[in-house]
Design an enzyme around this catalytic site. Structure first.
Site, PDB file in Angstrom:
ATOM      1  N   GLU A 118      -1.531  -1.582  -4.489  1.00  0.00           N
ATOM      2  CA  GLU A 118      -2.788  -0.831  -4.533  1.00  0.00           C
ATOM      3  C   GLU A 118      -2.620   0.367  -5.459  1.00  0.00           C
ATOM      4  OE1 GLU A 118      -5.316   1.833  -1.438  1.00  0.00           O
ATOM      5  OE2 GLU A 118      -4.786  -0.181  -0.750  1.00  0.00           O
ATOM      6  N   ASP A 144       0.874  -1.167   0.000  1.00  0.00           N
ATOM      7  CA  ASP A 144       0.000   0.000   0.000  1.00  0.00           C
ATOM      8  C   ASP A 144       0.916   1.223   0.000  1.00  0.00           C
ATOM      9  OD1 ASP A 144      -2.087   1.828   0.283  1.00  0.00           O
ATOM     10  OD2 ASP A 144      -2.140   1.600   2.464  1.00  0.00           O
ATOM     11  N   ASP A 197      -1.655   0.430   7.899  1.00  0.00           N
ATOM     12  CA  ASP A 197      -0.902   0.336   6.648  1.00  0.00           C
ATOM     13  C   ASP A 197      -0.457  -1.096   6.368  1.00  0.00           C
ATOM     14  OD1 ASP A 197      -1.002   3.099   5.883  1.00  0.00           O
ATOM     15  OD2 ASP A 197       0.476   3.525   7.435  1.00  0.00           O
TER      16      ASP A 197
END
Length: 192
Positions: free
Chosen positions: A88, A28, A160
């Site tokens: 992502e 991410d 995260d």
């Protein structure tokens, strides 16, 4: 080296009892914090390996932060040796400046992976949430909870790190049906 002639290759390693294993890293990206998660997939069963957050020095110039991100990812890749990476994609940014910084961070993530010979697959945040929670509009807390349940963790991972693990899980669920519509694979600047 001419990368245009190389094909995307997924290494499958035989584990216990001859079951095929894959190590998948989910990322991410962020210009301040980048979450990552690494799972081992034995057959269709995911197992937790590692996760964390790469915290970038926010008071440093962007170029220094990107260098730290590249070096940190390269070290994680060398340590855990994933065979593929799920990243992502950008969804919305609060400002144009934030979007540009996030774009730079994503670029560094993709380059670090490709330089290390990894296939990179991209998934939208809604697609990741839907595959892990069942709803593309799931909250961060719901993602953390489901990641902990799916990987049999004793506690919820940090936000995260949970997002990185969720990306890895999404890819593990999508891998069998990858046709080009479910995810886009990048290898040395070429779409395959």
């Amino acid at each position: 080296m001419d990368f245009s002639t190389q094909s995307v290759r997924i290494d499958l390693v035989k584990g216990k009892l001859g079951v095929r294993m894959r190590i998948i890293m989910g990322i991410d990206p962020g210009s301040r914090n980048t979450g990552f998660g690494i799972i081992r997939l034995e057959g269709k069963t995911p197992h937790y390996i590692s996760s964390g957050t790469i915290r970038l020095p926010i008071k440093s110039p962007l170029s220094d932060r990107l260098k730290v991100l590249f070096e940190s990812l390269s070290e994680i890749i060398a340590t855990h040796r994933p065979s593929e990476v799920a990243v992502e994609t950008v969804f919305m940014a609060k400002s144009a400046d934030s979007a540009l910084k996030l774009g730079h961070a994503r670029g560094v993530v993709i380059v670090a992976c490709v330089i290390n010979g990894l296939a990179v697959y991209e998934y939208a945040a809604r697609q990741i949430k839907k595959s892990v929670v069942g709803s593309g509009a799931a909250s961060k807390s719901q993602v953390q909870h489901m990641v902990a349940v799916l990987l049999d963790l004793s506690s919820k991972p940090k936000e995260d790190a949970a997002d990185g693990l969720a990306a890895a899980l999404c890819h593990s669920y999508s891998y069998e049906v990858l046709t080009g519509a479910s995810a886009v694979a990048f290898r040395s600047g070429r779409i395959r």
